[in-house]
Design a protein around this motif. Structure first.
Motif, PDB file in Angstrom:
ATOM      1  N   ARG A  24      50.411  22.266  11.450  1.00  0.00           N
ATOM      2  CA  ARG A  24      50.237  21.056  10.658  1.00  0.00           C
ATOM      3  C   ARG A  24      48.890  20.431  11.019  1.00  0.00           C
ATOM      4  O   ARG A  24      48.632  20.127  12.179  1.00  0.00           O
TER       5      ARG A  24
ATOM      6  N   ARG B 259      63.104  11.051  -1.827  1.00  0.00           N
ATOM      7  CA  ARG B 259      63.310  11.251  -0.386  1.00  0.00           C
ATOM      8  C   ARG B 259      62.617  12.539   0.085  1.00  0.00           C
ATOM      9  O   ARG B 259      63.075  13.187   1.009  1.00  0.00           O
ATOM     10  N   ILE B 260      61.507  12.869  -0.565  1.00  0.00           N
ATOM     11  CA  ILE B 260      60.819  14.115  -0.236  1.00  0.00           C
ATOM     12  C   ILE B 260      59.563  13.818   0.578  1.00  0.00           C
ATOM     13  O   ILE B 260      58.660  13.121   0.114  1.00  0.00           O
ATOM     14  N   ASP B 261      59.534  14.318   1.799  1.00  0.00           N
ATOM     15  CA  ASP B 261      58.339  14.230   2.626  1.00  0.00           C
ATOM     16  C   ASP B 261      57.892  15.654   2.962  1.00  0.00           C
ATOM     17  O   ASP B 261      58.417  16.628   2.409  1.00  0.00           O
ATOM     18  N   VAL B 262      56.914  15.789   3.849  1.00  0.00           N
ATOM     19  CA  VAL B 262      56.386  17.119   4.175  1.00  0.00           C
ATOM     20  C   VAL B 262      57.475  18.005   4.778  1.00  0.00           C
ATOM     21  O   VAL B 262      57.587  19.194   4.434  1.00  0.00           O
ATOM     22  N   ASP B 263      58.292  17.454   5.663  1.00  0.00           N
ATOM     23  CA  ASP B 263      59.350  18.252   6.283  1.00  0.00           C
ATOM     24  C   ASP B 263      60.341  18.766   5.241  1.00  0.00           C
ATOM     25  O   ASP B 263      60.785  19.913   5.296  1.00  0.00           O
ATOM     26  N   ARG B 264      60.703  17.905   4.292  1.00  0.00           N
ATOM     27  CA  ARG B 264      61.640  18.325   3.250  1.00  0.00           C
ATOM     28  C   ARG B 264      61.001  19.400   2.364  1.00  0.00           C
ATOM     29  O   ARG B 264      61.656  20.368   1.960  1.00  0.00           O
TER      30      ARG B 264
ATOM     31  N   GLU C 110      49.939  17.177   1.289  1.00  0.00           N
ATOM     32  CA  GLU C 110      50.192  15.804   0.864  1.00  0.00           C
ATOM     33  C   GLU C 110      48.842  15.132   0.610  1.00  0.00           C
ATOM     34  O   GLU C 110      48.161  14.700   1.551  1.00  0.00           O
TER      35      GLU C 110
END
Length: 268
Positions: free
Chosen positions: A190, A129-134, A168
């Motif tokens: 970003r 559940r890891i994206d750029v925000d996390r 990413e």
């Protein structure tokens, strides 16, 4: 490919500078294996680690301790890598007195051990559940063990960091903050880099390894390079009275790269 080179102490041995190794990996390696082979052949010196990530999903941490090196690979059970400027593999390759000294140094590095454990725990808790925000949240984390504290040398949000970056590879997406310390707590930008590479990226294929500043040879055997703000986007951040100016370091890099592929006098 993405390369992250933390600043690290240097030693007096004859070795290739970090900037050289960084450039070689980015400009001449189109795969993870090619990057690792190139690093194996460089003259080693200093203490540092290099995070390598490929948009195919491959990842490695290349550690270098003096003339020794080692690699860290993702744990199949965890599918992620943790690197916090703490040696996990390189010092194990040392022999003799170096082995004793480097082992002691790792045991004494309580700050990096604390960061390493905390980041490993966060990655495990949020796995899948890891994206750029996390990832940005991780970089801003100020827990010292279980306690929330001000930024320090023990927290992931290290108090002396001047650059905080999430990249990413699959999406060619870059999120960064730089400037005041700690950078992780500063306003971020970003950037979507995909538009700058659409003319050379094919789905499922890596672009050919080629240093972009070499330019093209002309009929006289010289090389010419036309700069374009749509591709050389860094020039937008290097302005004098609103006019893009080529940084001196970039000019030197260009001359060195052109000289390496032809006659030294073939630079104009």
């Amino acid at each position: 490919n993405m390369v992250n080179v933390p600043v690290a102490p240097m030693d007096a041995r004859d070795h290739d500078p970090l900037t050289f190794q960084n450039r070689e990996v980015l400009s001449r390696s189109s795969s993870m294996s090619a990057a690792l082979d190139l690093l194996t052949r460089t003259r080693r010196g200093g203490n540092w680690n290099l995070m390598l990530a490929h948009r195919s999903g491959q990842a490695r941490v290349w550690e270098q301790a003096r003339s020794y090196s080692g690699q860290c690979m993702p744990d199949p059970a965890g599918d992620f890598l943790v690197s916090t400027n703490h040696f996990v593999a390189a010092h194990a390759a040392a022999t003799g007195t170096d082995a004793i000294v480097l082992e002691m140094l790792q045991e004494m590095q309580e700050d990096s051990i604390c960061r390493h454990r905390r980041l490993g725990r966060l990655l495990a808790e949020h796995h899948g559940r890891i994206d750029v925000d996390r990832a940005v949240e991780f970089l801003r984390d100020c827990h010292d063990g279980e306690r929330m504290t001000p930024p320090s040398m023990r927290t992931i949000c290290r108090v002396d960091n001047v650059l905080s970056m999430v990249y990413e590879p699959a999406a060619l997406l870059l999120d960064l903050a730089a400037g005041r310390e700690p950078a992780a707590l500063q306003p971020r930008r970003r950037l979507c880099l995909r538009e700058h590479f659409m003319d050379r990226i094919e789905v499922g294929h890596s672009p050919p390894a080629r240093f972009p500043m070499q330019g093209e040879p002309d009929e006289d055997g010289r090389r010419r390079r036309t700069f374009d703000l749509r591709e050389d986007v860094y020039l937008r951040e290097h302005l004098v009275n609103g006019v893009p100016v080529l940084p001196g370091s970039a000019a030197i890099e260009w001359l060195a790269e052109v000289a390496s592929v032809g006659r030294i006098d073939a630079v104009t």
